[in-house]
Structure formats: C-alpha cells, structure tokens
Design an enzyme around this catalytic site. Structure first.
Site, PDB file in Angstrom:
ATOM      1  N   THR A   1      -1.316  -7.178   3.002  1.00 51.06           N
ATOM      2  CA  THR A   1      -2.013  -5.971   3.444  1.00 51.06           C
ATOM      3  C   THR A   1      -3.002  -6.288   4.567  1.00 51.06           C
ATOM      4  O   THR A   1      -3.347  -5.401   5.344  1.00 51.06           O
ATOM      5  CB  THR A   1      -2.753  -5.282   2.278  1.00 51.06           C
ATOM      6  OG1 THR A   1      -3.390  -6.289   1.476  1.00 51.06           O
ATOM      7  CG2 THR A   1      -1.791  -4.503   1.403  1.00 51.06           C
TER       8      THR A   1
ATOM      9  N   HIS B   1       4.047  -7.166  -8.208  1.00 42.65           N
ATOM     10  CA  HIS B   1       3.405  -7.617  -6.971  1.00 42.65           C
ATOM     11  C   HIS B   1       3.770  -9.030  -6.556  1.00 42.65           C
ATOM     12  O   HIS B   1       3.184  -9.556  -5.600  1.00 42.65           O
ATOM     13  CB  HIS B   1       1.884  -7.538  -7.095  1.00 42.65           C
ATOM     14  CG  HIS B   1       1.359  -6.148  -7.212  1.00 42.65           C
ATOM     15  ND1 HIS B   1       0.967  -5.400  -6.129  1.00 42.65           N
ATOM     16  CD2 HIS B   1       1.194  -5.355  -8.289  1.00 42.65           C
ATOM     17  CE1 HIS B   1       0.557  -4.213  -6.536  1.00 42.65           C
ATOM     18  NE2 HIS B   1       0.692  -4.153  -7.852  1.00 42.65           N
TER      19      HIS B   1
ATOM     20  N   LYS C   1      -7.284 -14.681   4.025  1.00 40.55           N
ATOM     21  CA  LYS C   1      -6.565 -14.258   2.821  1.00 40.55           C
ATOM     22  C   LYS C   1      -6.800 -15.345   1.787  1.00 40.55           C
ATOM     23  O   LYS C   1      -7.340 -16.405   2.120  1.00 40.55           O
ATOM     24  CB  LYS C   1      -5.070 -14.116   3.094  1.00 40.55           C
ATOM     25  CG  LYS C   1      -4.456 -15.305   3.846  1.00 40.55           C
ATOM     26  CD  LYS C   1      -2.975 -15.112   4.165  1.00 40.55           C
ATOM     27  CE  LYS C   1      -2.726 -14.214   5.332  1.00 40.55           C
ATOM     28  NZ  LYS C   1      -2.115 -12.940   4.994  1.00 40.55           N
ATOM     29  N   ARG C   2      -6.408 -15.092   0.528  1.00 44.78           N
ATOM     30  CA  ARG C   2      -6.557 -16.147  -0.465  1.00 44.78           C
ATOM     31  C   ARG C   2      -5.857 -17.418  -0.001  1.00 44.78           C
ATOM     32  O   ARG C   2      -4.858 -17.379   0.713  1.00 44.78           O
ATOM     33  CB  ARG C   2      -5.962 -15.692  -1.806  1.00 44.78           C
ATOM     34  CG  ARG C   2      -6.860 -14.741  -2.566  1.00 44.78           C
ATOM     35  CD  ARG C   2      -8.193 -15.357  -2.894  1.00 44.78           C
ATOM     36  NE  ARG C   2      -8.061 -16.304  -3.967  1.00 44.78           N
ATOM     37  CZ  ARG C   2      -8.557 -16.122  -5.191  1.00 44.78           C
ATOM     38  NH1 ARG C   2      -9.256 -15.048  -5.476  1.00 44.78           N
ATOM     39  NH2 ARG C   2      -8.390 -17.046  -6.121  1.00 44.78           N
TER      40      ARG C   2
ATOM     41  N   LYS D   1      -4.055  -4.164   8.114  1.00 46.34           N
ATOM     42  CA  LYS D   1      -5.423  -3.895   8.588  1.00 46.34           C
ATOM     43  C   LYS D   1      -5.597  -4.374  10.018  1.00 46.34           C
ATOM     44  O   LYS D   1      -6.200  -3.691  10.857  1.00 46.34           O
ATOM     45  CB  LYS D   1      -6.443  -4.592   7.679  1.00 46.34           C
ATOM     46  CG  LYS D   1      -6.507  -3.997   6.280  1.00 46.34           C
ATOM     47  CD  LYS D   1      -7.236  -4.883   5.276  1.00 46.34           C
ATOM     48  CE  LYS D   1      -6.843  -4.466   3.868  1.00 46.34           C
ATOM     49  NZ  LYS D   1      -7.194  -5.468   2.857  1.00 46.34           N
TER      50      LYS D   1
ATOM     51  N   LYS E   1       1.198 -19.206   1.373  1.00 47.26           N
ATOM     52  CA  LYS E   1       0.696 -18.500   2.557  1.00 47.26           C
ATOM     53  C   LYS E   1       0.595 -19.434   3.769  1.00 47.26           C
ATOM     54  O   LYS E   1       0.425 -18.991   4.897  1.00 47.26           O
ATOM     55  CB  LYS E   1      -0.663 -17.858   2.257  1.00 47.26           C
ATOM     56  CG  LYS E   1      -0.585 -16.753   1.186  1.00 47.26           C
ATOM     57  CD  LYS E   1      -1.968 -16.184   0.902  1.00 47.26           C
ATOM     58  CE  LYS E   1      -2.001 -15.208  -0.269  1.00 47.26           C
ATOM     59  NZ  LYS E   1      -1.438 -13.875   0.058  1.00 47.26           N
TER      60      LYS E   1
HETATM   61  C1  6GP Z   1      -0.303  -9.581  -4.128  1.00 52.64           C
HETATM   62  C2  6GP Z   1       0.817 -10.069  -3.234  1.00 52.64           C
HETATM   63  O1  6GP Z   1       0.781 -11.482  -3.161  1.00 52.64           O
HETATM   64  C3  6GP Z   1       0.650  -9.478  -1.832  1.00 52.64           C
HETATM   65  O2  6GP Z   1       1.724  -9.831  -1.023  1.00 52.64           O
HETATM   66  C4  6GP Z   1       0.559  -7.953  -1.940  1.00 52.64           C
HETATM   67  O3  6GP Z   1       0.255  -7.406  -0.690  1.00 52.64           O
HETATM   68  C5  6GP Z   1      -0.537  -7.562  -2.922  1.00 52.64           C
HETATM   69  O4  6GP Z   1      -0.291  -8.160  -4.185  1.00 52.64           O
HETATM   70  C6  6GP Z   1      -0.602  -6.058  -3.132  1.00 52.64           C
HETATM   71  O5  6GP Z   1       0.631  -5.577  -3.521  1.00 52.64           O
HETATM   72  N1  6GP Z   1      -0.161 -10.094  -5.485  1.00 52.64           N
HETATM   73  C7  6GP Z   1      -1.223 -10.492  -6.181  1.00 52.64           C
HETATM   74  O6  6GP Z   1      -2.349 -10.496  -5.700  1.00 52.64           O
HETATM   75  C8  6GP Z   1      -0.992 -10.890  -7.570  1.00 52.64           C
HETATM   76  O7  6GP Z   1      -1.844 -11.420  -8.220  1.00 52.64           O
HETATM   77  C9  6GP Z   1       0.351 -10.807  -9.492  1.00 52.64           C
HETATM   78  O8  6GP Z   1       0.198 -10.584  -8.112  1.00 52.64           O
END
Ligand code: 6GP
Length: 843
Positions: A676, A378, A568-569, A680, A574
């Site tokens: 994501t 991810h 978002k976080r 949405k 970001k």
């Molecule tokens: C996140 C990614 O930063 C995000 O771009 C993606 O949409 C989401 O995963 C789902 O795939 N990654 C994380 O939250 C993380 O902790 C280790 O990755």
C-alpha cells in the site's frame, strides 16, 4: 434502560441547540472553557500539551453531536451493519483528520492564531494510536475512513493495547525497541463505557447437560471494557465508531484466594488477567504461536460477537417486547469481515452463542454463520499462516474445539462426497491436522465464510492456485479479489495540502471523494505552468522533510537531490538488502569514476524489524554501516547520501510520502500480497521502480508501462527457476559489480571494527536455497536504476510522468475498494447523502 422521565422534562435533554464551532469566536469560547473547566489550568501554568488537549476537546465537541445523531439515524433506518474485526488498527493521529473531515480546520486555525498558538506545533503533541504493525493495520484504518465517508453503518472492533507497536531507536546502527506508552496522557478521543462490560471465558470443561445440551463449566472470566473512538466521514455528518476492548479483571477472579482470606494476593493477582490487552505482538507477516496471543484473539472475538448479537437484539425489529428473537434474518442485518485469520474464532464463537445461548439447531447456526462471515487473506507466506497446537487450543477453549471438530466432520463429509476416492485430498483439507496436531485457522476461515478474498488481483489468483487450491475447487464461487486502497483524505488532502490545492485549482474538489476524477489531470500533462507548479510543490515538500529531519534527528539531506525511498516493515521478502547491494554498487561506481557526471541521490530507508527477527535486524545494521561509510568518504561529496530513518510509522509517513521522487517496491514476485506504500507514493507523484508483484502489477496497468520502471523475474519465472534450481553462485561469478559488493561486505569494508559482523548475510545470499533470489534480480534492478537516472536528468519529462502517475492513481482509493466489498460481499449500499446538521433534530 433509561430512567422514566416525564415527557416534557425529558424533551429538554437534547443535543439540539448546543453551540457548535460555526465561527472563530465560537472556537475560542469552547477552547477557553475546556482549558479552564476540563483541564483545570490557566494560561500562567498551561503547557503546550494542555493546549493540545483543549483544542482536541474543542474539536471533539463539534464531532459528538454528529456521532450521536449517526447512532440515532442508524437505529431508525436499521440498515444492515458492517462489522470489521481486526487485531490491528494503525490509526495515526486524529486531530487534523477530524478537523478536515468536519470542515472546521480554517476556523480552528484562525482562532488558535488569534490566541497566539500554532496549530501545526500542537498537532505534533498528539501521541499516535499505533496499534498495528504495518500494511494490515493501516489498511483497516483506511477502510474505516472510507466506510464512514460512504455512509455505511459500520463498526470497527479491535483491542485497546496499553502498548502499541514499540518505538524504534537506532543506536550505533542497531535497532533498539522501547515501549511506547501512548496512554500516558489521557486520550481525548476515546470514551470508556464501563456500563457495557462483556464477560469473556477461558479454560474449564464441557459437560453434557440434563437436556442433552453441551455446557461449558468451570471457566474463568475476564471482562472486556469497551472504549469507543469516533470515525468521521468526509463532509457528510456521519460519525461511525471504532470500539476497542480492554481487559478488566472480574471481581470474582480467584474466588478461592478471596475466601481463604488472602485478600491482598487476590487483588494483586487480578492484574494478571488484565495482561491480555497489555501489548501488541510486534510481528508483521509472522505467527509466533503464543498462548497469550490466542487469548487476545479470543478476547476480541468473544466480546465483539456478543456485542453484535446484543445490538441485533436491541435493534428496531427485535425490540418488540416478549417475543422470541428470530435469528433467521441475522445475516441480512450483520456482516462480519475477518481481517486475516486473527479473528477466525468468530466462526465458532458465533456458532457457540447461537447454539448454546440462543438455542438454535446446529445446521441453522452454521448456515447463519457462513452467511454472516467473510474472510480476507493478506499473505501467502507460510510462516504467517496461523496454526494452533491442538492441546493448547483445547485447554483454553474446550467448547470451541468441539465445535471445530463438528464443523470439520461436516466439511470432510462434503469433500468425501465430491471426491470419494481421494484420500490424499481429505488429508490435505482437514481443519484439524491430527498428525501435525494443529488447528488450521485459514481453513476454518474459508469453511466458515461465504466469501474469501485476496488483496490484489495477482494475490487472489495465487490463493486459488496455491495455498487454497483444494478449497477453490470445492467452492469456486466463494473466491474473489478486492484490490487494496488507501484513503485520499489522509494520504493526499491532509498530508500534502499544497498538491491537493494545486489539483483542486485544475479539476475542482470532486476527487476527494471520487478519486477516479484525477484522470482529468492528463489534460494538463503538457501545460508548462502546471509542470512548474508540480515541481515547486514537490521541492517544497522535500525542503520541509529536510528541515524536519534536521530538527528532530539531526540528519542532513539535500532537497535538490532525488529522494529515492523504501519505507516499510523490514522483511527479507521485501528485499531491503537488494536495495543495499545497489547502494554499494552506486558507491563503487562513483569511487571508480569520480569525474563522471551523475545525479545526486538521497536514498532513504525506514521501517521496523520484529524484535525477534535477527536477520532483519542485521540488515538494518548493514544499511546504517553502509550509510556511515558513504558519508565519511570525501570522494562521494553530495552525490550520494544514505539515511535510515528511525521509528517509521503513520506520522512519519505523512511527512515522507509527499516528498518521494522514487518509490522502491522490489519484493520477489509472488510474495507481496498487495503493498500500500506503493499506492501512497504514486498518489503523491512518486514514480515506481518495482517488480511485477502484488498491486505493482495493477499500478503498471493503470499508468502504462512507459511510466513505471519495472524489472525482475515474473512470478512464473520465479516458479520455473525454483523448479530448475536457483544457483546464487552463478550470478555472483558472472557479475563483477555484484561480486565486488558482496566481497566488500564479507571483508568488513563496512564494519572494519568487526569484519565478520555480516558473515551470516553473505553466507545466506550465496546459498542455493536463498528464498528471495536477490542475486537473480540484481542486474535488471541496476539497469532499471540507470533508466531512472536518464529520465531524472530531464526534469520536464520526469515531471510529466509524475503527473501521469497522479492521474492514474484513482483506482487505488479505499473508497473504490469499499464499494466493491459493499456490493460483492456485504450486500449494503453506499450513499453520498449528507446527514442533516445535528441542529436539524433527530434524523
Ligand atoms: C500485509 C501484506 O504483506 C501487504 O502486501 C498488504 O498490502 C497488507 O497486508 C494489506 O493487505 N500483510 C500483513 O501485514 C500481515 O501481517 C498476515 O498478514
């Protein structure tokens, strides 16, 4: 084992004939029974929370018969099971989701209304299961919904943290973290299963047994207690299971103390082993490297893999008595998906159980392991990639360290055969790095899997060309892409019912389970009535959000303004800070030109920062201070309003997303794996302003570049710029507005009480190695916003693009994503078949 009962008596034990919620009267009856018999209150003393619980139990009753039937069905058919392993599940609230998926929301609504209660108010009383940080945990939740809706025999495995993600409060512009005790009231959705405790072992050492086998001894044991929650599919009578493990001290814990008679201390110390599942690590895209986290990861993995093997042994083909269980077919009956490397120990835990417990040979065990396990990555961010210190690892899990050593030797042997002269490559590809003294969990996950995937096309390509390049060259056939998706149930049908209805009146309700059908909306892009309806629904959603914010946070926003949203976080990559520089510039422009006609904007920020992430927390403070300066400035009036919303999470997102006009997706290209929230907002008719990063690239492909505001460096340009040397000062010197904004931050315009408060931010922005190249994208970002403004002035043209965005959002359904996983990785077959109603007897 079930007690032996006489055949005829035994048949009376059945879920058949138990009253269900077919009508309003039924709902009221069951509700009354729960209020009085389960909650033990009457209407004179019941609280609203008691009413919430009563309705939750009522809905649960309707669900459990389907849950039991689903288990019976999956036992009978014995189809291959999919196991999703994740340290995070950001589920949000369950009540409305269950009602909608079961199709009982109307009768429940009406029954409550007749009893003088309000369903929407009661729903707000459910505490949300926020056992995740951000995208990764919410993705797991969307995938569970889709797996159930597609009729897969699928299980989620995770940890039942006593404390999920912290509650964020903003005090004087600063983030403060508070523990969120989501289990303060009993959770009506979970069922504990103390009869299925699973032992998990730590520490100790490995000895050579008489028969030449390795034996793990002198370990300590902690028990994993399963808590099951239902995962209902949409309108198909399937209810799958999410099993979360909670740590329970073993009675034998600290035997020595018990024996020495220090009974009180021995009992008191038991609680320390229960700390394993006390709290979720609040980091997104960041690896803290703490031993408690490693204990958590192993706790999930060991309990889950043992459970998976036990289910295999109890499955139909293996139940035949006194026959040695044959593991040859294990990979045809079980697929294990690793949600990032957090559960990577599954590779070695499965090996250990097959070799040490089930007595298989090493080669066969490794073959079975690889064919069973697959891995999703991810993120490419180096600070997120898990690498455990060898000493820590070896001490906590001595047998697993041996197994990794064996796997590594086997792996490097293959590398050497393929590239005999390439010593450097061997060094790069080792799972155990003796120089850095680290175990690389990403490499272990790739070597132990048959499939590896990224979460958007661009991200999957980058995996192959950057961090996993050597591994791609070794096994190109393993590497795949699976672009993320979101569930259209929670993220449209439930959170935006008016838009859902409007869509359904035009194209029918097929889109709910086949989101690609939304493309039929293109036929209505010039339909004036439809355009007006879309505008009305968006406006009402904005009004609803405004009222909610007024009531709950005493925040005033104007629903007639454009809602420009970045939620978002909080993370530097970001680039919320880039958005903030833009806000400052917009502010300066209005001040410089107060008579110019501009559109009214409400710029909404929201998101949590990891408690230890100083820079991210300072950015929150800056945004809040800018918001304050803007709101206190009489020149600005209602043209600009900036708000930072507290405690962003699933429940707040469900209110914000339907009200978004403009979706900010502005990470530096190459750094957001997918995103994501971009999906949405698109699905709810928000237009995207974004960089060519992650899934934005695919959003642009789907909707066409005329219907999205893209800007900024491409990944390739980022790479070239880094190569040639990024010089922040150049941009700063050559753009007067940018210079002004940064100087204002530097000079304390937004923090007169402490002018140097943001000096670290200013300093880092101007450094030549500023990793996120904010200043390089600033100018184009401003220009993109001018295009936004132009378009927004023409309400009809804007709305047409909203319609085209909704129509193009079909690809981003998690149903599409799960179909791809099912076909390309798990080898299981989705079905739209509906299971018979529970009353029809065993399926
Ligand atoms: C996140 C990614 O930063 C995000 O771009 C993606 O949409 C989401 O995963 C789902 O795939 N990654 C994380 O939250 C993380 O902790 C280790 O990755």
């Amino acid at each position: 084992h079930a007690p032996a009962l006489k055949e005829n008596n035994y048949k009376q034990i059945s879920i058949r004939g138990i009253p269900l919620l077919e009508n309003v009267e039924e709902v009221k009856k069951v509700f009354n029974r729960h209020l009085h018999f389960t909650i033990v209150k009457d209407r004179d003393v019941a609280t609203d929370h008691d009413y919430y619980e009563s309705i939750a139990y009522t809905v649960r009753d309707h669900l459990v018969s389907r849950w039991i039937r689903t288990n019976q069905y999956h036992f009978e058919t014995d189809q291959k099971r999919v196991y999703y392993l994740s340290l995070e599940y950001h589920m949000g609230r369950a009540l409305s989701n269950c009602m909608i998926n079961l199709g009982i929301e109307n009768s429940v609504d009406e029954a409550l209304y007749e009893m003088g209660l309000n369903i929407e108010e009661l729903e707000e009383l459910e505490s949300e299961a926020a056992l995740g940080n951000g995208g990764l945990g919410r993705l797991a939740a969307c995938y569970l919904d889709s797996m159930a809706t597609l009729g897969l025999s699928a299980y989620g495995y995770g940890l039942r943290y006593d404390y999920g993600i912290f509650a964020q409060k903003i005090e004087d512009g600063y983030q403060k973290e508070y523990p969120e005790n989501w289990l303060r009231y009993a959770c009506p959705w979970e069922i504990s299963r103390p009869e299925f405790l699973v032992p998990v072992q730590y520490y100790g050492k490995v000895i050579d047994d008489k028969d030449g086998k390795k034996k793990w001894v002198e370990y300590i044991t902690v028990h994993a207690m399963p808590y099951d929650s239902p995962i209902p599919g949409y309108n198909n009578n399937v209810v799958n299971t999410l099993r979360l493990w909670s740590a329970k001290a073993s009675e034998k814990f600290n035997f020595a103390l018990f024996n020495s008679g220090d009974y009180i201390r021995a009992v008191a110390e038991q609680s320390s082993s229960e700390d394993i599942t006390r709290v979720l690590y609040p980091n997104d895209d960041f690896d803290e490297g703490k031993i408690l986290r490693l204990k958590q990861e192993y706790f999930l993995v060991s309990a889950s893999v043992q459970d998976i093997i036990a289910r295999y042994k109890r499955s139909k083909i293996n139940l035949k008595a006194d026959q040695q269980v044959d593991f040859t077919n294990f990979p045809d009956k079980a697929a294990i998906q690793l949600n990032d490397t957090h559960p990577a120990l599954s590779v070695v835990e499965l090996m250990r159980l097959l070799i040490d417990v089930e007595n298989l040979g090493w080669d066969q065990a490794f073959d079975i392991t690889k064919r069973t396990i697959a891995f999703t990555n991810h993120t490419l961010l180096p600070e997120a990639l898990e690498k455990w210190p060898i000493d820590m690892f070896q001490k906590l899990l001595p047998r697993h360290f041996q197994l990794i050593t064996d796997i590594n030797a086997h792996h490097l042997d293959i590398v050497q055969k393929k590239w005999p002269e390439d010593k450097e490559r061997m060094k790069r590809m080792t799972i155990i790095d003796d120089e850095a003294k680290k175990v690389n969990m990403g490499y272990l996950s790739v070597v132990g899997s048959h499939a590896v995937n990224g979460v958007a096309q661009m991200h999957s390509d980058l995996l192959k060309s950057t961090i996993m390049k050597d591994f791609y060259e070794l096994n190109p056939e393993k590497f795949q892409n699976k672009t993320n998706g979101i569930t259209p149930r929670r993220w449209l049908l439930i959170c935006n019912p008016d838009l859902a209805d409007l869509i359904t009146t035009k194209i029918g309700e097929g889109w709910i389970t086949d989101l690609a059908q939304l493309k039929q909306l293109r036929d209505y892009v010039d339909d004036e009535q439809f355009i007006r309806d879309i505008q009305r629904v968006k406006f009402e959603n904005k009004e609803r959000l405004s009222k909610f914010l007024k009531k709950n946070f005493n925040v005033n926003i104007n629903p007639n303004s454009m809602f420009d949203v970045q939620v978002k976080r909080l993370h530097e990559y970001k680039r919320q800070l880039l958005n903030c520089l833009r806000v400052i510039t917009v502010y300066n422009r209005i001040k410089a030109n107060p008579d110019k006609d501009v559109i009214q904007r409400t710029i909404i920020f929201g998101g949590k920062a990891a408690p230890g992430y100083k820079t991210a927390k300072l950015i929150i403070k800056l945004i809040c201070n800018v918001a304050r300066t803007v709101s206190e400035d009489p020149v600005i009036g209602d043209r600009l309003r900036v708000v930072f919303l507290e405690n962003y999470g699933v429940s707040l997102a469900e209110k914000i997303i339907p009200a978004v006009d403009l979706s900010e997706q502005i990470s530096l290209a190459g750094l957001e794996a997918s995103g994501t929230s971009n999906m949405k907002m698109m699905l709810n008719g928000g237009l995207t302003i974004g960089t060519m990063d992650g899934a934005n690239v695919e959003i642009c492909e789907e909707v066409g570049k005329d219907n999205i505001f893209t800007f900024g460096l491409t990944y390739k340009e980022v790479d070239e710029l880094r190569e040639k040397g990024y010089n922040a000062k150049d941009y700063y010197e050559h753009n007067a507005e940018l210079k002004q904004a940064i100087e204002q931050i530097r000079d304390g315009v937004f923090s007169p009480e402490d002018p140097n408060l943001f000096s670290d931010i200013v300093k880092s922005l101007l450094e030549s190695d500023e990793k996120f190249m904010l200043l390089a994208d600033y100018e184009e970002y401003m220009k993109a916003h001018e295009r936004v403004e132009q378009l927004y002035k023409d309400g009809t043209e804007w709305t047409k693009k909203c319609i085209l965005n909704i129509a193009a959002a079909g690809k981003f359904s998690s149903d599409r994503a799960i179909r791809e996983y099912a076909k390309d990785i798990w080898n299981v077959t989705p079905t739209d078949k509906k299971l018979p109603s529970p009353d029809a007897g065993r399926p």
